[in-house]
Scaffold this active site. Structure first.
Site, PDB file in Angstrom:
ATOM      1  N   TRP A 105      29.739 -89.117  -4.693  1.00 53.00           N
ATOM      2  CA  TRP A 105      28.674 -87.778  -5.222  1.00 53.00           C
ATOM      3  C   TRP A 105      27.523 -88.065  -5.548  1.00 53.00           C
ATOM      4  CZ3 TRP A 105      30.628 -83.590  -4.916  1.00 53.00           C
ATOM      5  CH2 TRP A 105      31.756 -83.243  -3.955  1.00 53.00           C
ATOM      6  N   ASP A 179      25.881 -86.924 -13.875  1.00 54.46           N
ATOM      7  CA  ASP A 179      27.139 -85.980 -13.837  1.00 54.46           C
ATOM      8  C   ASP A 179      28.356 -86.117 -13.715  1.00 54.46           C
ATOM      9  OD1 ASP A 179      28.805 -84.303 -12.176  1.00 54.46           O
ATOM     10  OD2 ASP A 179      27.926 -84.926  -9.569  1.00 54.46           O
ATOM     11  N   LYS A 203      37.436 -79.822 -12.924  1.00 54.05           N
ATOM     12  CA  LYS A 203      38.612 -81.057 -13.233  1.00 54.05           C
ATOM     13  C   LYS A 203      38.666 -80.915 -14.090  1.00 54.05           C
ATOM     14  CE  LYS A 203      35.784 -81.557  -8.925  1.00 54.05           C
ATOM     15  NZ  LYS A 203      34.622 -82.165  -8.614  1.00 54.05           N
TER      16      LYS A 203
HETATM   17  C1  LIG Z   1      34.054 -82.549  -7.383  1.00 54.57           C
HETATM   18  C2  LIG Z   1      32.503 -82.840  -7.554  1.00 54.57           C
HETATM   19  C3  LIG Z   1      31.590 -81.691  -7.524  1.00 54.57           C
HETATM   20  C4  LIG Z   1      31.293 -80.874  -7.189  1.00 54.57           C
HETATM   21  O1  LIG Z   1      31.584 -79.471  -7.134  1.00 54.57           O
HETATM   22  P1  LIG Z   1      31.387 -78.982  -6.886  1.00 54.57           P
HETATM   23  O2  LIG Z   1      32.088 -77.623  -7.727  1.00 54.57           O
HETATM   24  O3  LIG Z   1      31.812 -78.739  -5.182  1.00 54.57           O
HETATM   25  O4  LIG Z   1      30.039 -78.418  -6.214  1.00 54.57           O
HETATM   26  C5  LIG Z   1      30.093 -82.609  -7.846  1.00 54.57           C
HETATM   27  N1  LIG Z   1      30.058 -83.766  -8.788  1.00 54.57           N
HETATM   28  C6  LIG Z   1      31.467 -84.780  -8.798  1.00 54.57           C
HETATM   29  C7  LIG Z   1      31.286 -85.918  -9.434  1.00 54.57           C
HETATM   30  C8  LIG Z   1      33.104 -83.730  -8.644  1.00 54.57           C
HETATM   31  O5  LIG Z   1      33.610 -84.383  -9.048  1.00 54.57           O
END
Ligand SMILES: *Cc1c(COP(=O)(O)O)cnc(C)c1O
Length: 367
Positions: A105, A179, A203
């Site tokens: 990521w 993030d 998530k």
């Molecule tokens: C799933 C995830 C993303 C991406 O999310 P989207 O909703 O598909 O854009 C970004 N960063 C992390 C750490 C993730 O687990």
């Protein structure tokens, strides 16, 4: 009806109580005669849902008064562009942004940011195949960075920051951007240590389609002129996330999840449970040569646990047996291989115990 134990990395398991409440309220929310999906985002019913969700999230994370909470769309991947579009304008162009590359990521974030700024990779664990967070002492930060980006939980690689890095001594006040898509609300954090926290909801919060941004006041209002209006944090903040239509139903479900978290005792209680769940699984994986997890112990994620069978020819049989026991979505991400169990807040300890019982049983049969 059979509810499975869903170990998906995302979209992921939600608390059953929340789904039940949403089902009960589907056709008629609180006597309104409507589903939340059908309501105007500017009507008093939806505004009350929105305000409660915002307030509960602020309570749960202890978000200080000088931070705004924005409910956006675009996902974590959208934020990979939206963050630089909002923050690089604070410096003369081309601005430098520092990244710590800890896995899939953060690698994606780096690639996207290169469209908008000069990227400095201050540290990377790529050479170690992303099996550990590079120690803070090894980071080569730029004094003049517009911001420093980290991914605090790498969903695919299974590494997690177990501390908040202090960057003040090495930069001229660069804000720390995190993030937190896959572990927000799973552990206590000190929001005041960050400039921006963002995360897609699917998530650990609720349905896909909602993205949370928590941003310090002084970082709002310097978007580049090319930043799309719907993603300019100032326009979004000034309009209480209603500059354009927000993902109303996803906000409603997230709000129910926040209420559920409060009933569970809040983030502190959740964190204790997550520590116990992760220990249950890692302790078993470490106790046998039949399975392995190759992440450095101090960097192991409590949320996403990748693991391998020693004999990978058994992978298909392992997954088939798991499915028979209603243990689903255990196949690892294609870039890592093997297996992965995602054990977010809404995964009960019983689910992790059922997985460990199955790991033992499968080993007994094939070991
Ligand atoms: C799933 C995830 C993303 C991406 O999310 P989207 O909703 O598909 O854009 C970004 N960063 C992390 C750490 C993730 O687990």
């Amino acid at each position: 009806m059979t509810r499975v134990f869903n170990f998906s990395a995302g979209p992921a398991v939600l608390p059953q109580e929340v789904l039940q409440q949403a089902a009960e309220e589907m056709l008629d929310w609180h006597g309104s005669g409507m589903s939340v999906m059908e309501m105007s985002h500017r009507g008093k019913e939806f505004i009350s849902i929105y305000e409660a969700a915002e307030r509960d999230l602020r309570d749960l994370l202890g978000v200080p008064g000088n931070y705004r909470i924005l409910f956006l769309q675009g996902g974590g991947i959208g934020e990979n562009a939206i963050v630089p579009l909002n923050l690089v304008g604070r410096k003369s162009q081309p601005a430098v942004v520092d990244f710590v590359n800890t896995g899939s990521w953060s690698s994606k974030s780096i690639k996207e940011a290169k469209k908008y700024c000069q990227v400095n990779v201050a540290a990377s664990s790529e050479a170690q195949k992303f099996t550990a967070i590079p120690p803070r002492e090894s980071w080569k930060l730029s004094r003049n960075a517009a911001y420093v980006h980290i991914c605090t939980n790498e969903t695919i690689d299974g590494v997690e920051f177990q501390y908040t890095p202090d960057i003040a001594a090495d930069t001229d006040g660069a804000p720390l951007v995190a993030d937190m898509s896959s572990h927000i609300l799973s552990r206590e954090i000190d929001v005041s240590k960050y400039g921006v926290i963002f995360g897609g909801a699917q998530k650990n919060i609720g349905p896909a389609g909602l993205t949370l941004v928590i941003v310090r006041d002084d970082l709002i209002g310097q978007a580049l002129p090319i930043c799309p209006s719907a993603f300019d944090w100032k326009l979004v903040a000034d309009n209480n996330s209603m500059y354009n239509t927000p993902p109303t139903y996803a906000i409603y479900i997230a709000g129910l999840v926040f209420q559920w978290l409060k009933r569970q005792g809040g983030v502190k209680a959740m964190e204790q449970r997550n520590i116990a769940k992760a220990a249950l699984l890692y302790d078993y994986l470490d106790s046998t040569g039949f399975y392995s997890n190759n992440i450095a112990k101090e960097s192991r994620s409590r949320m996403n646990v990748p693991f391998f069978l020693k004999d990978e020819t058994l992978n298909e049989a392992f997954l088939a047996g798991a499915k028979e026991r209603n243990l689903l979505q255990l196949k690892g991400h294609k870039s890592v291989g093997g297996m992965r169990a995602s054990i977010y807040n809404a995964m009960p300890v019983e689910g992790v115990q059922a997985l460990v019982d199955y790991l033992k049983e499968f080993e007994k049969k094939h070991g």
